[in-house]
Scaffold this motif. Structure first.
Motif, PDB file in Angstrom:
ATOM      1  N   ASN A 193       0.857  -1.183   0.000  1.00 44.64           N
ATOM      2  CA  ASN A 193       0.000   0.000   0.000  1.00 44.64           C
ATOM      3  C   ASN A 193       0.895   1.235   0.000  1.00 44.64           C
ATOM      4  O   ASN A 193       1.738   1.397   0.884  1.00 44.64           O
ATOM      5  CB  ASN A 193      -0.904   0.011   1.225  1.00 44.64           C
ATOM      6  N   VAL A 194       0.706   2.080  -1.021  1.00 44.00           N
ATOM      7  CA  VAL A 194       1.546   3.258  -1.197  1.00 44.00           C
ATOM      8  C   VAL A 194       0.672   4.513  -1.231  1.00 44.00           C
ATOM      9  O   VAL A 194      -0.357   4.546  -1.907  1.00 44.00           O
ATOM     10  CB  VAL A 194       2.361   3.166  -2.512  1.00 44.00           C
ATOM     11  N   ARG A 195       1.083   5.524  -0.488  1.00 47.28           N
ATOM     12  CA  ARG A 195       0.417   6.825  -0.501  1.00 47.28           C
ATOM     13  C   ARG A 195       1.106   7.677  -1.563  1.00 47.28           C
ATOM     14  O   ARG A 195       2.314   7.887  -1.511  1.00 47.28           O
ATOM     15  CB  ARG A 195       0.528   7.489   0.872  1.00 47.28           C
TER      16      ARG A 195
ATOM     17  N   GLY B  15      -1.860  12.185  -2.226  1.00 46.37           N
ATOM     18  CA  GLY B  15      -2.591  11.725  -1.054  1.00 46.37           C
ATOM     19  C   GLY B  15      -3.453  10.494  -1.271  1.00 46.37           C
ATOM     20  O   GLY B  15      -4.071   9.985  -0.340  1.00 46.37           O
ATOM     21  N   GLU B  16      -3.503  10.004  -2.503  1.00 49.44           N
ATOM     22  CA  GLU B  16      -4.301   8.817  -2.806  1.00 49.44           C
ATOM     23  C   GLU B  16      -3.577   7.569  -2.298  1.00 49.44           C
ATOM     24  O   GLU B  16      -2.353   7.455  -2.398  1.00 49.44           O
ATOM     25  CB  GLU B  16      -4.492   8.721  -4.315  1.00 49.44           C
ATOM     26  N   LEU B  17      -4.343   6.616  -1.752  1.00 50.75           N
ATOM     27  CA  LEU B  17      -3.769   5.349  -1.308  1.00 50.75           C
ATOM     28  C   LEU B  17      -3.994   4.318  -2.411  1.00 50.75           C
ATOM     29  O   LEU B  17      -5.130   4.062  -2.812  1.00 50.75           O
ATOM     30  CB  LEU B  17      -4.413   4.877  -0.003  1.00 50.75           C
ATOM     31  N   VAL B  18      -2.913   3.742  -2.926  1.00 50.42           N
ATOM     32  CA  VAL B  18      -3.006   2.748  -3.991  1.00 50.42           C
ATOM     33  C   VAL B  18      -2.347   1.451  -3.531  1.00 50.42           C
ATOM     34  O   VAL B  18      -1.453   1.457  -2.691  1.00 50.42           O
ATOM     35  CB  VAL B  18      -2.350   3.232  -5.304  1.00 50.42           C
TER      36      VAL B  18
ATOM     37  N   GLY C 241       6.037   8.347  -3.808  1.00 51.76           N
ATOM     38  CA  GLY C 241       5.088   7.827  -2.828  1.00 51.76           C
ATOM     39  C   GLY C 241       5.788   7.366  -1.561  1.00 51.76           C
ATOM     40  O   GLY C 241       7.017   7.326  -1.484  1.00 51.76           O
ATOM     41  N   THR C 242       4.989   7.034  -0.571  1.00 49.02           N
ATOM     42  CA  THR C 242       5.509   6.474   0.675  1.00 49.02           C
ATOM     43  C   THR C 242       4.747   5.193   0.993  1.00 49.02           C
ATOM     44  O   THR C 242       3.533   5.116   0.810  1.00 49.02           O
ATOM     45  CB  THR C 242       5.366   7.453   1.858  1.00 49.02           C
ATOM     46  N   VAL C 243       5.457   4.200   1.481  1.00 47.70           N
ATOM     47  CA  VAL C 243       4.844   2.920   1.819  1.00 47.70           C
ATOM     48  C   VAL C 243       4.051   3.081   3.110  1.00 47.70           C
ATOM     49  O   VAL C 243       4.574   3.564   4.114  1.00 47.70           O
ATOM     50  CB  VAL C 243       5.904   1.810   1.959  1.00 47.70           C
ATOM     51  N   GLU C 244       2.785   2.672   3.071  1.00 41.24           N
ATOM     52  CA  GLU C 244       1.907   2.722   4.249  1.00 41.24           C
ATOM     53  C   GLU C 244       1.837   1.355   4.932  1.00 41.24           C
ATOM     54  O   GLU C 244       1.548   1.273   6.110  1.00 41.24           O
ATOM     55  CB  GLU C 244       0.509   3.157   3.833  1.00 41.24           C
TER      56      GLU C 244
END
Length: 66
Positions: free
Chosen positions: A11-13, A17-20, A52-55
């Protein structure tokens, strides 16, 4: 050396701001540990979602022979 494909879900933000969710093709030697698979999957996912950043992530270490 035997190569296996490992299942991963990351899960990447995005910058906006979208979570994909990304399902990277994670390939490596047989017997990779969960931390090794996570690291490879995170790297592949962030290459796909630049900036992105990993959530969070989930991986399976029961690799399938390639």
């Amino acid at each position: 050396m035997t190569t296996h494909r490992y299942d991963a879900e990351v899960n990447v933000r995005t910058k906006s701001g979208e979570l994909v969710t990304v399902y990277p093709d994670t390939v490596g030697p047989a017997g990779m540990t969960a931390p090794q698979v996570h690291a490879a999957a995170h790297k592949a996912a962030l290459a796909e979602v630049r900036g992105g950043t990993v959530e969070g992530s989930s991986v399976n270490t029961n690799g399938k022979r390639r």
